[in-house]
Design a protein around this motif. Structure first.
Motif, PDB file in Angstrom:
ATOM      1  N   ASN A  42      13.616 -28.571 -32.232  1.00 46.78           N
ATOM      2  CA  ASN A  42      14.089 -28.978 -32.057  1.00 46.78           C
ATOM      3  C   ASN A  42      15.161 -30.510 -32.684  1.00 46.78           C
ATOM      4  O   ASN A  42      15.164 -31.627 -31.732  1.00 46.78           O
ATOM      5  CB  ASN A  42      15.393 -28.853 -31.107  1.00 46.78           C
ATOM      6  N   LYS A  44      17.425 -33.003 -33.543  1.00 46.76           N
ATOM      7  CA  LYS A  44      18.650 -32.911 -33.880  1.00 46.76           C
ATOM      8  C   LYS A  44      18.660 -33.956 -32.097  1.00 46.76           C
ATOM      9  O   LYS A  44      19.147 -34.791 -31.588  1.00 46.76           O
ATOM     10  CB  LYS A  44      19.791 -32.401 -34.035  1.00 46.76           C
ATOM     11  N   ASN A  45      17.426 -32.646 -31.220  1.00 45.05           N
ATOM     12  CA  ASN A  45      18.014 -33.164 -29.728  1.00 45.05           C
ATOM     13  C   ASN A  45      18.514 -34.236 -29.632  1.00 45.05           C
ATOM     14  O   ASN A  45      18.859 -35.661 -28.848  1.00 45.05           O
ATOM     15  CB  ASN A  45      16.977 -32.684 -28.472  1.00 45.05           C
ATOM     16  N   LEU A  66      23.970 -28.043 -25.255  1.00 47.13           N
ATOM     17  CA  LEU A  66      23.258 -28.124 -26.380  1.00 47.13           C
ATOM     18  C   LEU A  66      21.782 -27.058 -25.835  1.00 47.13           C
ATOM     19  O   LEU A  66      21.625 -26.942 -24.911  1.00 47.13           O
ATOM     20  CB  LEU A  66      22.413 -29.446 -26.107  1.00 47.13           C
ATOM     21  N   ASP A  69      14.861 -28.192 -26.269  1.00 51.71           N
ATOM     22  CA  ASP A  69      13.838 -28.614 -27.553  1.00 51.71           C
ATOM     23  C   ASP A  69      13.547 -27.613 -28.193  1.00 51.71           C
ATOM     24  O   ASP A  69      13.329 -28.306 -29.443  1.00 51.71           O
ATOM     25  CB  ASP A  69      13.061 -29.801 -26.894  1.00 51.71           C
ATOM     26  N   THR A  71      12.880 -23.520 -29.508  1.00 50.74           N
ATOM     27  CA  THR A  71      13.328 -22.022 -29.711  1.00 50.74           C
ATOM     28  C   THR A  71      12.050 -21.343 -29.790  1.00 50.74           C
ATOM     29  O   THR A  71      10.984 -21.563 -30.312  1.00 50.74           O
ATOM     30  CB  THR A  71      14.548 -22.109 -30.767  1.00 50.74           C
ATOM     31  N   THR A 166      18.972 -23.142 -38.842  1.00 46.81           N
ATOM     32  CA  THR A 166      19.689 -23.749 -38.464  1.00 46.81           C
ATOM     33  C   THR A 166      21.216 -23.150 -37.615  1.00 46.81           C
ATOM     34  O   THR A 166      21.071 -22.099 -38.362  1.00 46.81           O
ATOM     35  CB  THR A 166      20.590 -24.707 -39.143  1.00 46.81           C
ATOM     36  N   SER A 172      28.133 -27.099 -30.619  1.00 47.68           N
ATOM     37  CA  SER A 172      26.941 -27.622 -31.249  1.00 47.68           C
ATOM     38  C   SER A 172      26.239 -26.992 -32.404  1.00 47.68           C
ATOM     39  O   SER A 172      26.875 -26.461 -33.041  1.00 47.68           O
ATOM     40  CB  SER A 172      26.119 -27.036 -29.894  1.00 47.68           C
ATOM     41  N   ASN A 173      25.240 -27.667 -33.045  1.00 48.28           N
ATOM     42  CA  ASN A 173      24.962 -27.242 -33.780  1.00 48.28           C
ATOM     43  C   ASN A 173      23.060 -27.878 -33.910  1.00 48.28           C
ATOM     44  O   ASN A 173      23.062 -29.216 -33.388  1.00 48.28           O
ATOM     45  CB  ASN A 173      25.146 -27.263 -35.236  1.00 48.28           C
ATOM     46  N   THR A 174      22.101 -27.631 -34.437  1.00 51.78           N
ATOM     47  CA  THR A 174      20.618 -27.573 -34.424  1.00 51.78           C
ATOM     48  C   THR A 174      20.301 -27.503 -35.818  1.00 51.78           C
ATOM     49  O   THR A 174      20.311 -27.101 -36.489  1.00 51.78           O
ATOM     50  CB  THR A 174      20.094 -26.556 -33.568  1.00 51.78           C
ATOM     51  N   PHE A 176      16.294 -26.974 -36.286  1.00 58.99           N
ATOM     52  CA  PHE A 176      15.057 -26.249 -35.372  1.00 58.99           C
ATOM     53  C   PHE A 176      13.959 -25.999 -36.880  1.00 58.99           C
ATOM     54  O   PHE A 176      14.000 -25.807 -37.619  1.00 58.99           O
ATOM     55  CB  PHE A 176      14.917 -25.011 -35.168  1.00 58.99           C
TER      56      PHE A 176
END
Length: 197
Positions: A42, A44-45, A66, A69, A71, A166, A172-174, A176
């Protein structure tokens, strides 16, 4: 985000349609089944942590929702390759992000195939809708995979790819970025040189 992916999809399909050369008959997989494993990071974290380190609101209302980190995911897609350079499939994807994020998606996946056959380069554009309840519900999943499919036997290819995923949810949005590995089982035994007798 949806508009951007639709524009990309239209551009790729126009390239596929107008770039076909009238040479020999191009191979198609016909029906196929594609189980895949993937892992992603991730990106964005870290930027969110740096921007909101001193925010009490962020710590109380955003941070608990959230994902971690990393997935890990597994998907199974079945579909039909009805044009040499295009296929469409549907299936399921399970994503593990942390102990509270167990997400199951129903997928629809257009596949664009370049140089079909023994060493096909492909682009998968994936949309998923969450079908289970977790710490979040009603999330959407978008994915883009760039990969290479290598013939293994007359009805089987291995594939590896670079994945961008995504997850969009209410709090939240991510984004990866990761790697995937899978196999593709197909019904046309003459799709690759391994099946030509």
């Amino acid at each position: 985000m949806i508009k951007n992916l639709l524009v990309i999809l239209v551009l790729l399909s126009s390239i596929t349609v107008f770039s076909q050369v009238e040479d020999s008959k191009k191979p198609k997989m016909n029906f196929y089944f594609n189980p895949t494993l993937n892992v992603g990071y991730n990106v964005k974290n870290q930027s969110k942590r740096n921007q909101n380190a001193d925010s009490q609101y962020y710590q109380n209302y955003v941070s608990p929702y959230l994902p971690n980190d990393f997935t890990y995911g597994i998907s199974a897609v079945g579909g039909y390759n009805f044009l040499p350079n295009f296929a469409i499939g549907t299936g399921l994807k399970y994503s593990y992000i942390d102990p509270n994020f167990h997400l199951m998606y129903w997928l629809i996946q257009p596949k664009f195939i370049f140089n079909p056959g023994d060493e096909a380069f492909f682009i998968d554009v994936t949309y998923g809708k969450q079908i289970n309840s977790s710490v979040i519900s009603n999330s959407e999943f978008w994915g883009l995979k760039l990969g290479l499919q290598v013939a293994y036997s007359k009805r089987l290819s291995q594939e590896g790819g670079l994945v961008f995923e995504t997850l969009q949810a209410s709090r939240s949005n991510t984004l990866f970025i990761g790697l995937s590995y899978g196999i593709t089982i197909f019904s046309n035994k003459n799709y690759t040189v391994e099946g030509i007798e």
